[in-house]
Design an enzyme around this catalytic site. Sequence first.
Site, PDB file in Angstrom:
ATOM      1  N   ASP A   1       0.925  -1.254   0.142  1.00 37.90           N
ATOM      2  CA  ASP A   1      -0.041  -0.056  -0.026  1.00 37.90           C
ATOM      3  C   ASP A   1       0.901   1.227   0.065  1.00 37.90           C
ATOM      4  OD1 ASP A   1      -1.941   2.107   0.754  1.00 37.90           O
ATOM      5  OD2 ASP A   1      -3.249   0.162   1.182  1.00 37.90           O
TER       6      ASP A   1
ATOM      7  N   ASP B   1       3.839   2.282  -4.469  1.00 42.73           N
ATOM      8  CA  ASP B   1       2.702   2.882  -5.286  1.00 42.73           C
ATOM      9  C   ASP B   1       2.792   1.838  -6.560  1.00 42.73           C
ATOM     10  OD1 ASP B   1       1.565   4.352  -7.241  1.00 42.73           O
ATOM     11  OD2 ASP B   1       2.906   6.039  -6.984  1.00 42.73           O
TER      12      ASP B   1
ATOM     13  N   ASN C   1      -5.772  -5.326  -5.940  1.00 37.95           N
ATOM     14  CA  ASN C   1      -7.073  -4.466  -5.262  1.00 37.95           C
ATOM     15  C   ASN C   1      -6.871  -2.848  -4.972  1.00 37.95           C
ATOM     16  OD1 ASN C   1      -9.601  -4.506  -3.301  1.00 37.95           O
ATOM     17  ND2 ASN C   1      -7.743  -3.873  -2.097  1.00 37.95           N
TER      18      ASN C   1
ATOM     19  N   TYR D   1     -12.665   5.739 -13.833  1.00 37.73           N
ATOM     20  CA  TYR D   1     -13.091   4.825 -13.206  1.00 37.73           C
ATOM     21  C   TYR D   1     -13.622   3.544 -13.807  1.00 37.73           C
ATOM     22  CZ  TYR D   1     -14.059   2.430  -8.613  1.00 37.73           C
ATOM     23  OH  TYR D   1     -14.209   1.702  -7.364  1.00 37.73           O
TER      24      TYR D   1
ATOM     25  N   THR E   1     -16.746   1.217   3.063  1.00 40.48           N
ATOM     26  CA  THR E   1     -15.153   1.331   3.346  1.00 40.48           C
ATOM     27  C   THR E   1     -14.787   2.764   3.132  1.00 40.48           C
ATOM     28  OG1 THR E   1     -14.731   1.522   0.857  1.00 40.48           O
ATOM     29  CG2 THR E   1     -14.628  -0.793   1.758  1.00 40.48           C
TER      30      THR E   1
HETATM   31  N1  LIG Z   1     -16.084   0.453  -1.629  1.00 38.82           N
HETATM   32  C1  LIG Z   1     -16.875   0.112  -2.615  1.00 38.82           C
HETATM   33  O1  LIG Z   1     -18.096   0.404  -2.661  1.00 38.82           O
HETATM   34  C2  LIG Z   1     -16.237  -0.342  -3.740  1.00 38.82           C
HETATM   35  C3  LIG Z   1     -16.938  -0.929  -4.814  1.00 38.82           C
HETATM   36  C4  LIG Z   1     -16.472  -1.324  -6.090  1.00 38.82           C
HETATM   37  C5  LIG Z   1     -15.129  -1.471  -6.107  1.00 38.82           C
HETATM   38  N2  LIG Z   1     -14.367  -1.145  -5.070  1.00 38.82           N
HETATM   39  C6  LIG Z   1     -12.963  -1.255  -5.332  1.00 38.82           C
HETATM   40  O2  LIG Z   1     -12.387  -1.970  -4.331  1.00 38.82           O
HETATM   41  C7  LIG Z   1     -11.043  -1.627  -4.238  1.00 38.82           C
HETATM   42  C8  LIG Z   1     -10.821  -1.386  -2.674  1.00 38.82           C
HETATM   43  O3  LIG Z   1     -11.131  -0.134  -2.264  1.00 38.82           O
HETATM   44  P1  LIG Z   1     -11.930   0.185  -0.841  1.00 38.82           P
HETATM   45  O4  LIG Z   1     -13.301   0.424  -1.132  1.00 38.82           O
HETATM   46  O5  LIG Z   1     -11.292  -0.895   0.269  1.00 38.82           O
HETATM   47  O6  LIG Z   1     -11.479   1.654  -0.592  1.00 38.82           O
HETATM   48  P2  LIG Z   1      -9.912   2.060   0.517  1.00 38.82           P
HETATM   49  O7  LIG Z   1      -9.810   3.573   0.080  1.00 38.82           O
HETATM   50  O8  LIG Z   1     -10.479   1.805   1.861  1.00 38.82           O
HETATM   51  O9  LIG Z   1      -8.822   1.075  -0.015  1.00 38.82           O
HETATM   52  C9  LIG Z   1      -8.089   1.479  -1.112  1.00 38.82           C
HETATM   53  C10 LIG Z   1      -6.573   1.164  -0.720  1.00 38.82           C
HETATM   54  O10 LIG Z   1      -5.985   1.505  -1.906  1.00 38.82           O
HETATM   55  C11 LIG Z   1      -4.654   2.120  -1.541  1.00 38.82           C
HETATM   56  N3  LIG Z   1      -4.140   2.708  -2.816  1.00 38.82           N
HETATM   57  C12 LIG Z   1      -4.371   3.935  -3.421  1.00 38.82           C
HETATM   58  N4  LIG Z   1      -3.513   4.162  -4.272  1.00 38.82           N
HETATM   59  C13 LIG Z   1      -2.704   3.486  -4.333  1.00 38.82           C
HETATM   60  C14 LIG Z   1      -1.047   3.114  -4.891  1.00 38.82           C
HETATM   61  N5  LIG Z   1      -0.901   4.186  -5.886  1.00 38.82           N
HETATM   62  N6  LIG Z   1      -0.535   2.157  -4.742  1.00 38.82           N
HETATM   63  C15 LIG Z   1      -0.854   1.273  -3.555  1.00 38.82           C
HETATM   64  N7  LIG Z   1      -1.967   1.477  -2.674  1.00 38.82           N
HETATM   65  C16 LIG Z   1      -2.748   2.458  -3.185  1.00 38.82           C
HETATM   66  C17 LIG Z   1      -5.245   2.901  -0.508  1.00 38.82           C
HETATM   67  O11 LIG Z   1      -3.945   3.585   0.324  1.00 38.82           O
HETATM   68  C18 LIG Z   1      -6.168   2.298   0.217  1.00 38.82           C
HETATM   69  O12 LIG Z   1      -5.476   1.661   1.433  1.00 38.82           O
HETATM   70  C19 LIG Z   1     -10.621  -0.534  -4.970  1.00 38.82           C
HETATM   71  O13 LIG Z   1     -10.100  -1.193  -6.267  1.00 38.82           O
HETATM   72  C20 LIG Z   1     -12.057  -0.012  -5.403  1.00 38.82           C
HETATM   73  O14 LIG Z   1     -12.072   0.640  -6.510  1.00 38.82           O
HETATM   74  C21 LIG Z   1     -14.939  -0.454  -3.991  1.00 38.82           C
END
Ligand SMILES: NC(=O)c1ccc[n+]([C@@H]2O[C@H](COP(=O)([O-])OP(=O)(O)OC[C@H]3O[C@@H](n4cnc5c(N)ncnc54)[C@H](O)[C@@H]3O)[C@@H](O)[C@H]2O)c1
Length: 259
Positions: free
Chosen positions: A47, A58, A85, A149, A184
């Site tokens: 992360d 990154d 993810n 997105y 989240t």
């Molecule tokens: N929460 C939702 O409703 C939802 C729905 C569909 C898809 N998603 C997808 O689920 C996945 C996880 O998201 P989440 O909801 O847990 O949100 P979140 O914001 O809690 O988690 C995302 C994580 O990705 C990390 N991140 C961001 N940019 C980064 C980079 N350049 N390098 C490394 N890490 C990086 C962030 O620091 C964070 O810990 C994402 O791909 C999101 O698009 C989420």
Amino acid sequence: MNDTMTRDEVFGGLDGRVVLVTGAASGIGAASARLFRAMGATVVGADLTPGDGILPADVSDPEQVAELVEIVVARHGRLDVVHGNAGVNVPGRPHSITDDDYRTVMGVCCDANFYLVRSAVPHMRRDGGVFVFTSSMCGVAATPRSPVYNMAKHALVGLARSVAVDYGAQGIRAVALVTGPTHTGMVDELWPPGPLRDSLIASTAVGRLGTPEEIARAAVFAALPGSSFLTGACLTVDGGATAGWNEMARSMLTLKAAT
Ligand SMILES: NC(=O)c1ccc[n+]([C@@H]2O[C@H](COP(=O)([O-])OP(=O)(O)OC[C@H]3O[C@@H](n4cnc5c(N)ncnc54)[C@H](O)[C@@H]3O)[C@@H](O)[C@H]2O)c1
């Protein structure tokens, strides 16, 4: 298959497997790391924010992804499962998206997963492996004000299919999780409690947000040895959001109940 299979033999276990989870510091990634660990796997997280068991990276940077994969293999001798993810959204309509916003969202949501495949496949050629990509409902239909997105998440469905086609014969599988609204930090930031949050909840059939664990369980399921015929596929975990017109169904059922 025989009548005396044990519960563990149905799907097989993950003991001795090494799993890399990106975006592991919060939300779905943190839940995935926890659940894969609970299933007996050795888990390395990655992360932007490092932490316990989480390496700083990154993932939109190809060199950092290559280095990350090399570190995992050097430390643990193998890499069996990659849960790609990490994700980020910068909302806006197409005409308002800047070059920087475009590159950020494509870099994290899409490019990173291609880099993961390119770096990890050479280490999976002997024993096979599994890629699980957290796509989204936005990978099969468009959410308003999220053009990049939507593009990036659609691309992950294509990437899962490409990996399946190119490496299926070598025992490498790939699955795109079509995930629905999940509670989240991302949802708290983009859909704070109020009318927007209510509309998100109303889009599901179950009438609530999912939990990170409910999504992570699907990632684990996809990665289990027993899911051996599951590849190049979308695994939908969205509380029924893409199943039908849930808001319309709710109003119709309410009217019907009233008459
Ligand atoms: N929460 C939702 O409703 C939802 C729905 C569909 C898809 N998603 C997808 O689920 C996945 C996880 O998201 P989440 O909801 O847990 O949100 P979140 O914001 O809690 O988690 C995302 C994580 O990705 C990390 N991140 C961001 N940019 C980064 C980079 N350049 N390098 C490394 N890490 C990086 C962030 O620091 C964070 O810990 C994402 O791909 C999101 O698009 C989420």
